[in-house]
Design a protein around this motif. Structure first.
Motif, PDB file in Angstrom:
ATOM      1  N   HIS A 147     -10.957  -8.421  -4.271  1.00  0.00           N
ATOM      2  CA  HIS A 147     -11.868  -8.171  -5.382  1.00  0.00           C
ATOM      3  C   HIS A 147     -12.091  -6.675  -5.536  1.00  0.00           C
ATOM      4  CE1 HIS A 147     -15.206  -8.708  -8.061  1.00  0.00           C
ATOM      5  NE2 HIS A 147     -16.167  -8.567  -7.185  1.00  0.00           N
ATOM      6  N   HIS A 148     -11.949  -6.185  -6.757  1.00  0.00           N
ATOM      7  CA  HIS A 148     -12.453  -4.840  -7.042  1.00  0.00           C
ATOM      8  C   HIS A 148     -13.630  -4.999  -7.992  1.00  0.00           C
ATOM      9  CE1 HIS A 148     -12.735  -0.616  -7.227  1.00  0.00           C
ATOM     10  NE2 HIS A 148     -12.621  -0.621  -8.539  1.00  0.00           N
ATOM     11  N   PRO A 149     -14.830  -4.701  -7.527  1.00  0.00           N
ATOM     12  CA  PRO A 149     -16.025  -5.025  -8.325  1.00  0.00           C
ATOM     13  C   PRO A 149     -16.365  -4.015  -9.406  1.00  0.00           C
ATOM     14  CG  PRO A 149     -16.649  -4.326  -6.096  1.00  0.00           C
ATOM     15  CD  PRO A 149     -15.158  -4.240  -6.172  1.00  0.00           C
ATOM     16  N   PHE A 150     -15.678  -2.876  -9.424  1.00  0.00           N
ATOM     17  CA  PHE A 150     -16.113  -1.805 -10.328  1.00  0.00           C
ATOM     18  C   PHE A 150     -15.247  -1.623 -11.573  1.00  0.00           C
ATOM     19  CE2 PHE A 150     -17.581  -0.693  -6.024  1.00  0.00           C
ATOM     20  CZ  PHE A 150     -18.944  -0.863  -6.255  1.00  0.00           C
ATOM     21  N   ALA A 151     -14.145  -2.337 -11.667  1.00  0.00           N
ATOM     22  CA  ALA A 151     -13.290  -2.237 -12.864  1.00  0.00           C
ATOM     23  C   ALA A 151     -12.352  -3.442 -12.878  1.00  0.00           C
ATOM     24  CB  ALA A 151     -12.469  -0.949 -12.828  1.00  0.00           C
ATOM     25  N   PRO A 152     -11.872  -3.833 -14.070  1.00  0.00           N
ATOM     26  CA  PRO A 152     -10.962  -4.987 -14.123  1.00  0.00           C
ATOM     27  C   PRO A 152      -9.528  -4.604 -13.781  1.00  0.00           C
ATOM     28  CG  PRO A 152     -11.515  -4.256 -16.325  1.00  0.00           C
ATOM     29  CD  PRO A 152     -12.247  -3.344 -15.401  1.00  0.00           C
ATOM     30  N   LYS A 153      -9.364  -3.847 -12.725  1.00  0.00           N
ATOM     31  CA  LYS A 153      -8.019  -3.449 -12.289  1.00  0.00           C
ATOM     32  C   LYS A 153      -8.006  -3.358 -10.766  1.00  0.00           C
ATOM     33  CE  LYS A 153      -8.966   1.471 -12.709  1.00  0.00           C
ATOM     34  NZ  LYS A 153      -8.692   2.359 -11.711  1.00  0.00           N
ATOM     35  N   TRP A 154      -6.808  -3.381 -10.193  1.00  0.00           N
ATOM     36  CA  TRP A 154      -6.687  -3.307  -8.735  1.00  0.00           C
ATOM     37  C   TRP A 154      -7.063  -1.911  -8.266  1.00  0.00           C
ATOM     38  CZ3 TRP A 154      -3.977  -0.774  -4.844  1.00  0.00           C
ATOM     39  CH2 TRP A 154      -4.053  -1.390  -3.575  1.00  0.00           C
ATOM     40  N   ASP A 155      -7.913  -1.846  -7.296  1.00  0.00           N
ATOM     41  CA  ASP A 155      -8.335  -0.563  -6.717  1.00  0.00           C
ATOM     42  C   ASP A 155      -8.902  -0.904  -5.343  1.00  0.00           C
ATOM     43  OD1 ASP A 155      -9.303   2.070  -6.322  1.00  0.00           O
ATOM     44  OD2 ASP A 155      -9.578   2.331  -8.468  1.00  0.00           O
ATOM     45  N   SER A 156      -9.754  -0.089  -4.818  1.00  0.00           N
ATOM     46  CA  SER A 156     -10.298  -0.306  -3.485  1.00  0.00           C
ATOM     47  C   SER A 156     -10.770  -1.767  -3.323  1.00  0.00           C
ATOM     48  CB  SER A 156     -11.459   0.659  -3.318  1.00  0.00           C
ATOM     49  OG  SER A 156     -12.026   0.471  -2.075  1.00  0.00           O
ATOM     50  N   MET A 157     -10.268  -2.449  -2.286  1.00  0.00           N
ATOM     51  CA  MET A 157     -10.474  -3.903  -2.187  1.00  0.00           C
ATOM     52  C   MET A 157     -11.696  -4.317  -1.369  1.00  0.00           C
ATOM     53  SD  MET A 157      -8.396  -5.966  -3.749  1.00  0.00           S
ATOM     54  CE  MET A 157      -8.490  -4.941  -5.191  1.00  0.00           C
ATOM     55  N   ALA A 204     -13.682   3.793   9.150  1.00  0.00           N
ATOM     56  CA  ALA A 204     -12.515   4.686   9.223  1.00  0.00           C
ATOM     57  C   ALA A 204     -11.210   3.893   9.105  1.00  0.00           C
ATOM     58  CB  ALA A 204     -12.541   5.466  10.528  1.00  0.00           C
ATOM     59  N   TYR A 205     -11.208   2.660   9.624  1.00  0.00           N
ATOM     60  CA  TYR A 205      -9.965   1.886   9.656  1.00  0.00           C
ATOM     61  C   TYR A 205      -9.757   1.007   8.416  1.00  0.00           C
ATOM     62  CZ  TYR A 205     -13.380  -1.553  11.243  1.00  0.00           C
ATOM     63  OH  TYR A 205     -14.485  -2.365  11.309  1.00  0.00           O
ATOM     64  N   ASP A 206     -10.756   0.922   7.528  1.00  0.00           N
ATOM     65  CA  ASP A 206     -10.576   0.111   6.304  1.00  0.00           C
ATOM     66  C   ASP A 206     -11.137   0.825   5.077  1.00  0.00           C
ATOM     67  OD1 ASP A 206     -13.343  -0.246   6.305  1.00  0.00           O
ATOM     68  OD2 ASP A 206     -13.292  -2.357   6.860  1.00  0.00           O
ATOM     69  N   LYS A 207     -11.177   2.150   5.148  1.00  0.00           N
ATOM     70  CA  LYS A 207     -11.933   2.870   4.114  1.00  0.00           C
ATOM     71  C   LYS A 207     -11.305   2.747   2.718  1.00  0.00           C
ATOM     72  CE  LYS A 207     -10.168   7.593   4.786  1.00  0.00           C
ATOM     73  NZ  LYS A 207      -9.477   7.658   3.499  1.00  0.00           N
ATOM     74  N   ASP A 208     -10.002   2.445   2.648  1.00  0.00           N
ATOM     75  CA  ASP A 208      -9.376   2.297   1.332  1.00  0.00           C
ATOM     76  C   ASP A 208      -9.106   0.843   0.966  1.00  0.00           C
ATOM     77  OD1 ASP A 208      -9.393   5.057   0.925  1.00  0.00           O
ATOM     78  OD2 ASP A 208      -7.574   5.283   2.128  1.00  0.00           O
ATOM     79  N   GLY A 209      -9.699  -0.075   1.692  1.00  0.00           N
ATOM     80  CA  GLY A 209      -9.551  -1.463   1.281  1.00  0.00           C
ATOM     81  C   GLY A 209      -9.597  -2.455   2.421  1.00  0.00           C
ATOM     82  N   CYS A 210     -10.311  -3.551   2.182  1.00  0.00           N
ATOM     83  CA  CYS A 210     -10.258  -4.707   3.073  1.00  0.00           C
ATOM     84  C   CYS A 210      -9.239  -5.641   2.440  1.00  0.00           C
ATOM     85  CB  CYS A 210     -11.625  -5.390   3.166  1.00  0.00           C
ATOM     86  SG  CYS A 210     -12.889  -4.306   3.857  1.00  0.00           S
ATOM     87  N   PHE A 211      -8.010  -5.575   2.931  1.00  0.00           N
ATOM     88  CA  PHE A 211      -6.911  -6.334   2.333  1.00  0.00           C
ATOM     89  C   PHE A 211      -6.956  -7.792   2.801  1.00  0.00           C
ATOM     90  CE2 PHE A 211      -3.532  -3.018   0.858  1.00  0.00           C
ATOM     91  CZ  PHE A 211      -4.481  -2.398   0.077  1.00  0.00           C
ATOM     92  N   SER A 212      -5.956  -8.550   2.372  1.00  0.00           N
ATOM     93  CA  SER A 212      -5.978 -10.007   2.541  1.00  0.00           C
ATOM     94  C   SER A 212      -6.049 -10.454   3.991  1.00  0.00           C
ATOM     95  CB  SER A 212      -4.749 -10.631   1.885  1.00  0.00           C
ATOM     96  OG  SER A 212      -4.955 -10.657   0.504  1.00  0.00           O
ATOM     97  N   GLY A 213      -6.575 -11.650   4.178  1.00  0.00           N
ATOM     98  CA  GLY A 213      -6.695 -12.230   5.509  1.00  0.00           C
ATOM     99  C   GLY A 213      -7.237 -13.643   5.418  1.00  0.00           C
ATOM    100  N   SER A 214      -7.751 -14.139   6.546  1.00  0.00           N
ATOM    101  CA  SER A 214      -8.073 -15.559   6.639  1.00  0.00           C
ATOM    102  C   SER A 214      -9.355 -15.766   7.446  1.00  0.00           C
ATOM    103  CB  SER A 214      -6.897 -16.274   7.304  1.00  0.00           C
ATOM    104  OG  SER A 214      -6.604 -15.649   8.538  1.00  0.00           O
ATOM    105  N   ALA A 215      -9.743 -17.017   7.635  1.00  0.00           N
ATOM    106  CA  ALA A 215     -11.008 -17.324   8.322  1.00  0.00           C
ATOM    107  C   ALA A 215     -10.766 -18.352   9.409  1.00  0.00           C
ATOM    108  CB  ALA A 215     -12.009 -17.877   7.326  1.00  0.00           C
ATOM    109  N   ILE A 216     -11.600 -18.289  10.443  1.00  0.00           N
ATOM    110  CA  ILE A 216     -11.552 -19.321  11.480  1.00  0.00           C
ATOM    111  C   ILE A 216     -12.939 -19.468  12.096  1.00  0.00           C
ATOM    112  CG2 ILE A 216     -10.853 -17.767  13.388  1.00  0.00           C
ATOM    113  CD1 ILE A 216      -8.943 -20.175  14.221  1.00  0.00           C
TER     114      ILE A 216
END
Ligand code: FRU
Length: 491
Positions: A58-68, A93-105
């Motif tokens: 999700h990018h909450p600030f614009a309808p385009k892909w950006d910081s996740m 520091a380790y996710d500052k440009d995006g929390c990319f895809s993943g899963s849950a358990i």
């Protein structure tokens, strides 16, 4: 604290657009979509404490892909979804440009999200990036805390493994150990999947390259998912850059699966050929979960990278497919919309045993938020089918044609309205001349389940408001054995 602020700002940014987006003509009525702005991949699809949870890129600030960020919805029935505040915001520091895809358990009554922390190290997003794997945890399934041990996997293993493209962890438990598969590529730019294991979700040991692509199998495999279906192992993945072959692989990227057996000790999957999960235009990065009924349910992003997305001009972009139950028959996966969708049905219309040739429209059969269930007996017919979202004055239509002589089913969105056009074709063998189509039309989407889940074709379409007519056509006499239609309620 800072994380909370970011989440609040993200929530506010979509809320101000909520009403306008809700009213817009292409806004989907019964598919998951963000309140506003951008959505891509499904993430963390799971069942926790009596509810289904679905997160998404999700990018909450614009309808385009950006910081996740990770957007979040939950549901008791897979049909009515409640929007929640984003679960993850980038910022460490380790996710500052995006929390990319993943899963849950679930572990010890808590919900863990495992995701890829993304950091750009330069301007070239293809080569200048650092990806690591991280965890966040929640007691209530709503607010999440990133672990102090993050990142839990700090770098890609050595060997024929690209050091930077290393993402999309899908985690599961098997015989008291946790396992993760990760999307990867070789140093020569071919796709592969890595497997790790852990006793505690925090300390991970690399097991092996579980599977790798040979031949025309793409330059990177994204969003892998490994699970058991009917005693077989299935690896679902989204290969980028497979080249078109005949009627196959005409989308920019593909999403499909291989079936086989896993040697958990060695971390090797011996498997058969790649098959697609959807033959339409807009289906990517599917993720599955197993629910308390034992159903394996897949949901995917109902869009395609670099495809024109006309809703961007109206403050919202991206949606999920209907949740689809997977069934393995032989070495092929059949996809069925989950049965809960039937809860949305109202105002049933039925027509039966109508023989026709040429073109026909039937009373009460029209709409832009509907389900159709059509059985055709297609004796000798060389071309027959159904036109959806028709507006004769505007020249708009979305056409499904079965070519009996060639055994091909075609979905044509060249005249669908705004947005991308194109045609997708699949091969189909009919039994007893019967063609069955279950079609879900929702404002700016169409999903066609062919012959009880044997194939599915999904497309985003952007017709005008008046494009609601439906017509059947055939160049030879055929029989509409049955056509049922329901209006589907807004969920
Ligand atoms: C797939 C993907 C993933 C990545 C995410 C970023 O569509 O590229 O590999 O984690 O999207 O938003």
């Amino acid at each position: 604290m800072i994380e909370k602020q970011r989440i609040n700002e993200a929530e506010k940014a979509v809320k101000v657009l909520q009403e306008e987006v809700y009213q817009h003509e292409w806004r989907l009525h019964y598919h998951v979509a963000p309140v506003a702005n951008w959505m891509n991949d499904p993430n963390g699809f799971c069942y926790f404490k009596g509810e289904y949870h679905l997160f998404y890129q999700h990018h909450p600030f614009a309808p385009k892909w950006d910081s996740m960020y990770w957007g979040h919805v939950k549901s008791k029935d897979l049909v009515n979804w409640e929007h929640l505040p984003p679960a993850l915001a980038p910022g460490e520091a380790y996710d500052k440009d995006g929390c990319f895809s993943g899963s849950a358990i679930e572990k010890d009554d808590k919900l863990y999200l495992m995701y890829t922390g993304n950091v750009w190290t330069g301007e070239n997003y293809d080569e200048e990036l650092k990806q690591v794997q991280a965890l966040a945890v929640s007691e209530d399934g709503i607010s999440f805390e990133k672990l102090s041990e993050n990142p839990v996997i700090t770098e890609a293993p050595k060997g024929d493994i690209h050091p930077f493209h290393f993402r999309d962890p899908k985690v599961w438990k098997h015989d008291n150990l946790y396992y993760v598969v990760l999307g990867s590529k070789t140093l020569q730019n071919t796709g592969q999947v890595l497997m790790y294991r852990s006793k505690d979700l925090i300390h991970w040991e690399f097991v092996n390259i579980l599977a790798k692509g040979e031949g025309n199998f793409g330059y990177m495999w994204e969003c892998p998912d490994l699970f058991t279906l009917n005693n077989k192992e299935v690896l679902v993945m989204s290969p980028q850059g497979v080249k078109p072959e005949g009627n196959l692989y005409h989308n920019l990227h593909q999403a499909g699966y291989v079936i086989g057996d896993v040697d958990y000790e060695k971390g090797i999957l011996s498997h058969g050929d790649f098959q697609l999960l959807d033959y339409g235009f807009d289906y990517y990065a599917p993720q599955t979960m197993i629910d308390p009924e034992g159903r394996r349910i897949a949901i995917a992003w109902m869009d395609m990278w670099e495809s024109e997305m006309p809703t961007q001009a109206h403050g919202y972009t991206g949606a999920m497919t209907l949740p689809r139950e997977l069934e393995l028959r032989g070495d092929k996966i059949y996809c069925h919309p989950v049965k809960e969708i039937e809860k949305l049905r109202q105002a049933e219309v039925i027509h039966e045993q109508i023989t026709f040739s040429g073109e026909t429209s039937l009373e009460g059969i029209a709409g832009d938020s509907i389900e159709l269930d059509l059985s055709l007996r297609v004796h000798h017919s060389s071309a027959c089918g159904i036109r959806l979202r028709v507006d004769e004055d505007a020249g708009e239509e979305t056409v499904i044609t079965y070519y009996g002589d060639k055994g091909i089913l075609e979905l044509d969105r060249n005249e669908s309205g705004k947005g991308p056009g194109g045609v997708r074709k699949t091969h189909l063998q009919l039994q007893d001349h019967m063609l069955h189509l279950r079609i879900f039309i929702d404002k700016s989407s169409v999903e066609v389940f062919v012959n009880h889940g044997e194939q599915v074709l999904t497309a985003r379409i952007y017709p005008g408001k008046k494009s609601t007519n439906i017509r059947l056509f055939s160049d030879e006499e055929i029989e509409i054995v049955q056509l049922k239609k329901w209006d589907l309620k807004r969920s």
